[in-house]
Scaffold this active site. Structure first.
Site, PDB file in Angstrom:
ATOM      1  N   ASN A  93     -17.876   6.018  -0.696  1.00 26.55           N
ATOM      2  CA  ASN A  93     -17.730   7.236  -1.168  1.00 26.55           C
ATOM      3  C   ASN A  93     -18.418   8.601  -0.453  1.00 26.55           C
ATOM      4  O   ASN A  93     -17.774   9.504  -0.371  1.00 26.55           O
ATOM      5  CB  ASN A  93     -17.324   7.358  -2.735  1.00 26.55           C
ATOM      6  CG  ASN A  93     -16.429   6.461  -3.257  1.00 26.55           C
ATOM      7  OD1 ASN A  93     -15.764   6.050  -2.559  1.00 26.55           O
ATOM      8  ND2 ASN A  93     -16.628   6.258  -4.683  1.00 26.55           N
ATOM      9  N   HIS A 192      -3.092   5.105   5.826  1.00 29.83           N
ATOM     10  CA  HIS A 192      -3.897   5.571   6.976  1.00 29.83           C
ATOM     11  C   HIS A 192      -3.113   6.156   8.082  1.00 29.83           C
ATOM     12  O   HIS A 192      -3.650   6.491   9.364  1.00 29.83           O
ATOM     13  CB  HIS A 192      -4.714   4.370   7.603  1.00 29.83           C
ATOM     14  CG  HIS A 192      -6.041   3.936   6.694  1.00 29.83           C
ATOM     15  ND1 HIS A 192      -6.807   2.922   6.677  1.00 29.83           N
ATOM     16  CD2 HIS A 192      -6.566   4.612   5.492  1.00 29.83           C
ATOM     17  CE1 HIS A 192      -7.330   2.864   5.901  1.00 29.83           C
ATOM     18  NE2 HIS A 192      -7.378   3.684   5.072  1.00 29.83           N
TER      19      HIS A 192
HETATM   20  C1  HEM Z   1      -7.007  -1.774   2.616  1.00 33.12           C
HETATM   21  C2  HEM Z   1      -8.436  -1.477   2.529  1.00 33.12           C
HETATM   22  C3  HEM Z   1      -8.809  -0.272   2.817  1.00 33.12           C
HETATM   23  C4  HEM Z   1     -10.275   0.273   3.556  1.00 33.12           C
HETATM   24  C5  HEM Z   1     -11.058  -0.750   4.014  1.00 33.12           C
HETATM   25  C6  HEM Z   1      -9.988   1.495   3.724  1.00 33.12           C
HETATM   26  C7  HEM Z   1     -11.064   2.292   4.307  1.00 33.12           C
HETATM   27  C8  HEM Z   1     -11.112   3.487   4.551  1.00 33.12           C
HETATM   28  C9  HEM Z   1     -12.267   3.981   5.456  1.00 33.12           C
HETATM   29  C10 HEM Z   1     -13.520   3.622   6.031  1.00 33.12           C
HETATM   30  C11 HEM Z   1     -11.689   5.375   5.604  1.00 33.12           C
HETATM   31  C12 HEM Z   1     -12.601   6.421   6.631  1.00 33.12           C
HETATM   32  C13 HEM Z   1     -13.711   6.786   5.837  1.00 33.12           C
HETATM   33  C14 HEM Z   1     -14.787   7.650   6.536  1.00 33.12           C
HETATM   34  O1  HEM Z   1     -14.972   7.027   7.688  1.00 33.12           O
HETATM   35  O2  HEM Z   1     -15.488   8.416   6.078  1.00 33.12           O
HETATM   36  C15 HEM Z   1     -10.436   5.462   5.013  1.00 33.12           C
HETATM   37  C16 HEM Z   1      -9.925   6.811   5.100  1.00 33.12           C
HETATM   38  C17 HEM Z   1      -8.716   6.975   4.419  1.00 33.12           C
HETATM   39  N1  HEM Z   1      -8.124   6.068   3.253  1.00 33.12           N
HETATM   40 FE1  HEM Z   1      -8.385   4.067   3.293  1.00 33.12          FE
HETATM   41  N2  HEM Z   1      -8.957   2.175   3.201  1.00 33.12           N
HETATM   42  C18 HEM Z   1      -8.076   1.156   2.658  1.00 33.12           C
HETATM   43  C19 HEM Z   1      -6.964   1.365   1.988  1.00 33.12           C
HETATM   44  C20 HEM Z   1      -6.479   2.642   1.467  1.00 33.12           C
HETATM   45  C21 HEM Z   1      -5.490   2.783   0.645  1.00 33.12           C
HETATM   46  C22 HEM Z   1      -4.912   1.699  -0.238  1.00 33.12           C
HETATM   47  C23 HEM Z   1      -5.264   4.289   0.388  1.00 33.12           C
HETATM   48  C24 HEM Z   1      -4.422   4.960  -0.211  1.00 33.12           C
HETATM   49  C25 HEM Z   1      -3.584   4.446  -0.646  1.00 33.12           C
HETATM   50  C26 HEM Z   1      -6.090   4.637   1.656  1.00 33.12           C
HETATM   51  C27 HEM Z   1      -6.116   6.052   1.994  1.00 33.12           C
HETATM   52  C28 HEM Z   1      -6.815   6.684   3.027  1.00 33.12           C
HETATM   53  C29 HEM Z   1      -6.803   7.954   3.592  1.00 33.12           C
HETATM   54  C30 HEM Z   1      -5.759   8.940   3.223  1.00 33.12           C
HETATM   55  C31 HEM Z   1      -7.806   8.160   4.442  1.00 33.12           C
HETATM   56  C32 HEM Z   1      -8.243   9.287   5.205  1.00 33.12           C
HETATM   57  C33 HEM Z   1      -8.908  10.271   4.237  1.00 33.12           C
HETATM   58  C34 HEM Z   1      -9.336  11.735   4.990  1.00 33.12           C
HETATM   59  O3  HEM Z   1      -8.864  11.955   5.999  1.00 33.12           O
HETATM   60  O4  HEM Z   1     -10.057  12.515   4.097  1.00 33.12           O
HETATM   61  N3  HEM Z   1      -6.918   3.907   1.928  1.00 33.12           N
HETATM   62  N4  HEM Z   1     -10.443   4.367   4.378  1.00 33.12           N
END
Ligand code: HEM
Ligand SMILES: *[C@@H]1O[C@H](CO)[C@@H](O)[C@H](O)[C@H]1NC(C)=O
Ligand SMILES: *[C@@H]1O[C@H](CO)[C@@H](O)[C@H](O)[C@H]1NC(C)=O
Ligand SMILES: *[C@@H]1O[C@H](CO)[C@@H](O)[C@H](O)[C@H]1NC(C)=O
Ligand SMILES: *[C@@H]1O[C@H](CO)[C@@H](O)[C@H](O)[C@H]1NC(C)=O
Length: 342
Positions: A93, A192
């Site tokens: 986070n 994503h």
């Molecule tokens: C399956 C396992 C998941 C992993 C390992 C994961 C990991 C990540 C990571 C590493 C990022 C980028 C964070 C950064 O580099 O600062 C990201 C962005 C994001 N994740 Fe996931 N995520 C997962 C599942 C989910 C789920 C289930 C949701 C929503 C239901 C979600 C919604 C998002 C969204 C919308 C972003 C973009 C946020 C932004 O632009 O501020 N992710 N996630």
């Protein structure tokens, strides 16, 4: 300090005993007590997206990070206090989650018309739905009636939230622990389809996949070049890149990208390249957007059904637990001061 401990303990007891067990969630929970809650939240999400399109992605991500840690109880939203390390600075986070202020704004809008009725946990659920719907994705009816937690734990978040380095096999196992299926995993990863990730989350995969000193072989060479330029070795880890080719539109482009080895995170690309069980679902969603949308809705509802079994309250401010409302304990800081000086 025995008096301090006694006070603290009785405070815990008092709050605990006033709270009920797990709530029965249902659609339209606030239809009589706060009929405008859902439309007020949606207006705030729309306004935030006009100010900053990316906030849709940032807001919807909050549901995942809240619900996976002790259920959907807004524990994620609590600021740290001198006595409590919350979730905001947990590994997944810190320097990454954003748009907490959008939830604050929605809470303020709702508090103005029906104070202390609508939980922050429910606002997160409504806001995620609205962010998806307003980005061109599906809409759905949300179940409501959650309570807000009285605590949060950085440790719990660190234990459970998956790393961007995770592979499909470990993600299947993790989701299984929450009764989420392979299809749920792939559909929910389709979130994503909107938003951005940091170089910090991909550099190891560009230069040192699994400690090999080599890049992840499952990358389209042109895409890899692009990421290498965005995220050079020793570069700024806070630089961001798009999670798919259409980062403001909630669509099935994400799955087309995975099939073409243009996934941003290792946890994304591995869904296609790393496990036959997820690959089949990715391939399906890459040509069937309606199929993706209905599986996504099902996954979000299941994610929203993860409940805390701990006592809760309706917070007045999403960032802090309510102060005990009775005389002596009105101001926590005064209590501590009084005990210290006694
Ligand atoms: C399956 C396992 C998941 C992993 C390992 C994961 C990991 C990540 C990571 C590493 C990022 C980028 C964070 C950064 O580099 O600062 C990201 C962005 C994001 N994740 Fe996931 N995520 C997962 C599942 C989910 C789920 C289930 C949701 C929503 C239901 C979600 C919604 C998002 C969204 C919308 C972003 C973009 C946020 C932004 O632009 O501020 N992710 N996630
Ligand atoms: C997936 O990740 C887990 C945990 O890091 C590891 O033990 C396992 O070997 C990996 N599996 C594959 C197929 O790469
Ligand atoms: C998963 O389902 C089982 C059986 O219905 C239930 O006992 C368990 O509490 C569920 N786990 C979670 C995390 O919801
Ligand atoms: C690559 O990762 C391995 C294992 O994590 C580590 O020992 C090594 O120092 C890393 N290499 C570079 C160049 O960072
Ligand atoms: C990103 O920025 C934050 C705050 O400005 C800083 O503390 C952190 O170290 C940076 N992270 C990376 C990976 O460069």
């Amino acid at each position: 300090m025995p008096q301090f401990r006694f006070l603290f303990f009785s405070l815990l007891l008092l709050t605990h005993t006033t709270m009920a067990a797990m709530a029965q969630l249902k659609p339209g929970f606030y239809s009589r007590t706060c009929p405008d809650a859902e439309s007020l939240v949606r207006e705030v999400i729309l306004r935030s997206m006009i100010r900053e399109p990316r906030s849709a992605a940032s807001v919807m991500r909050l549901q995942f990070h809240d619900c996976l840690v002790n259920g959907c109880d807004a524990s994620l939203l609590l600021d740290d206090t001198p006595n409590m390390l919350g979730e905001k600075l947990a590994l997944s986070n810190i320097n990454s989650l954003r748009s907490y202020e959008v939830i604050d704004e929605a809470k303020e809008a709702v508090e103005r018309v029906c104070p202390e009725v609508v939980s922050c946990a429910d606002i997160v659920i409504m806001a995620a739905r609205d962010a998806v719907a307003l980005s061109g994705g599906p809409s759905w009816e949300v179940k409501l009636g959650r309570k807000d937690s009285l605590t949060a734990s950085q440790e719990d978040s660190n234990q459970v939230m998956p790393s961007p380095r995770a592979n499909a096999t470990s993600l299947i196992d993790l989701f299984h622990n929450f009764n989420l299926t392979v299809t749920d995993l792939v559909a929910l990863s389709g979130s994503h389809s909107i938003g951005k990730g940091r170089c910090f989350s991909v550099v190891y995969r560009l230069y040192n996949q699994s400690g090999s000193g080599q890049p992840d072989p499952n990358m389209d060479p042109n895409y890899q070049n692009k990421l290498d330029r965005l995220c050079p070795i020793g570069g700024d880890g806070n630089v961001t890149g798009d999670l798919d080719a259409t980062p403001h539109v909630f669509d099935n482009q994400y799955f087309k990208d995975l099939v073409n080895q243009r996934g941003f995170l290792n946890s994304d690309q591995s869904l296609y390249s790393g496990d036959a069980r997820t690959r089949e679902v990715v391939r399906h969603f890459s040509w069937d957007q309606d199929g993706f949308f209905s599986a996504f809705v099902e996954g979000m509802v299941k994610l929203g059904d993860l409940q805390s079994d701990r006592p809760g309250e309706i917070r007045r401010n999403c960032r802090v637990v309510n102060k005990p409302a009775f005389g002596l304990l009105k101001d926590w800081r005064n209590v501590i001061k009084r005990v210290r000086s006694s």
